[in-house]
Scaffold this motif. Sequence first.
Motif, PDB file in Angstrom:
ATOM      1  N   ARG A  34       0.825  -1.210   0.000  1.00 15.05           N
ATOM      2  CA  ARG A  34       0.000   0.000   0.000  1.00 15.05           C
ATOM      3  C   ARG A  34       0.862   1.264   0.000  1.00 15.05           C
ATOM      4  O   ARG A  34       0.460   2.278  -0.576  1.00 15.05           O
ATOM      5  N   GLN A  37       1.938   1.751  -3.561  1.00 10.96           N
ATOM      6  CA  GLN A  37       0.798   2.224  -4.361  1.00 10.96           C
ATOM      7  C   GLN A  37       0.627   3.730  -4.207  1.00 10.96           C
ATOM      8  O   GLN A  37       0.466   4.460  -5.188  1.00 10.96           O
ATOM      9  N   LYS A  38       0.665   4.203  -2.969  1.00 16.87           N
ATOM     10  CA  LYS A  38       0.504   5.640  -2.726  1.00 16.87           C
ATOM     11  C   LYS A  38       1.671   6.436  -3.316  1.00 16.87           C
ATOM     12  O   LYS A  38       1.478   7.488  -3.924  1.00 16.87           O
ATOM     13  N   GLY A  41       1.197   6.429  -6.976  1.00 19.56           N
ATOM     14  CA  GLY A  41      -0.163   6.720  -7.439  1.00 19.56           C
ATOM     15  C   GLY A  41      -0.666   5.692  -8.420  1.00 19.56           C
ATOM     16  O   GLY A  41      -1.346   6.025  -9.390  1.00 19.56           O
ATOM     17  N   ASN A  42      -0.321   4.435  -8.165  1.00 21.82           N
ATOM     18  CA  ASN A  42      -0.673   3.406  -9.139  1.00 21.82           C
ATOM     19  C   ASN A  42      -0.911   2.063  -8.454  1.00 21.82           C
ATOM     20  O   ASN A  42      -0.845   1.958  -7.242  1.00 21.82           O
ATOM     21  N   SER A  67       8.901   8.125   3.947  1.00 19.57           N
ATOM     22  CA  SER A  67       7.628   7.426   4.164  1.00 19.57           C
ATOM     23  C   SER A  67       7.647   6.612   5.451  1.00 19.57           C
ATOM     24  O   SER A  67       6.601   6.199   5.940  1.00 19.57           O
ATOM     25  N   THR A  81       6.955  13.478 -10.869  1.00 13.43           N
ATOM     26  CA  THR A  81       7.266  12.096 -11.246  1.00 13.43           C
ATOM     27  C   THR A  81       7.929  11.335 -10.087  1.00 13.43           C
ATOM     28  O   THR A  81       8.947  11.788  -9.566  1.00 13.43           O
ATOM     29  N   PRO A  82       7.369  10.183  -9.703  1.00 11.84           N
ATOM     30  CA  PRO A  82       8.028   9.357  -8.679  1.00 11.84           C
ATOM     31  C   PRO A  82       9.309   8.757  -9.251  1.00 11.84           C
ATOM     32  O   PRO A  82       9.304   8.181 -10.334  1.00 11.84           O
TER      33      PRO A  82
END
Length: 161
Positions: A34, A37-38, A41-42, A67, A81-82
């Motif tokens: 999770r 994902q965050k 953003g996917n 994080s 952009t990540p």
Amino acid sequence: MKRIELELSGGCQCGAVRYHTAQILDNAHICHCRMCQKAVGNFFAALVGMPLDVFTWTRGEPSIFMSSEHVARGFCSKCGTPLFYRNMNNPRIGITIGSIDTPEKVVPLYQFGNEGRLPYFESLPALEGAETTTETDDPDFAANIRITNHQHPDHDTEHWP
Ligand SMILES: [Zn+2]
Ligand SMILES: [Zn+2]
């Protein structure tokens, strides 16, 4: 982890942040957790390790969000952009495969974080393809995207924009 000789460049969508590596590690993977994902953003993050002793930021520097205590997530503060996952205890950086100029050269070998895997993940390849694209649906809009495209090209540049 084994080192693989492979010269790769990449960067964010706007081109403010660019990087280069002379090697990757044999740990290319996708992570469904999770937090990944965050962070991207996917549905999952696609990452490959690069040893820090052969890795350089060649233009700009990413911004960082911690994080958790030991994990930094890097992204371009100008376009969002990540760009990476980094466990600060390890001498490697996990770069997002999609930000590499030639992502097809890095093949994921396994998947992590399966507790967060979305239930429809396995059905994605079977999705019906749309019959049309922007090119056929709205050629004027597609042409406008082409001529006003601000995305950095998939190679290093002397100056940008
Ligand atoms: Zn950017
Ligand atoms: Zn993860």
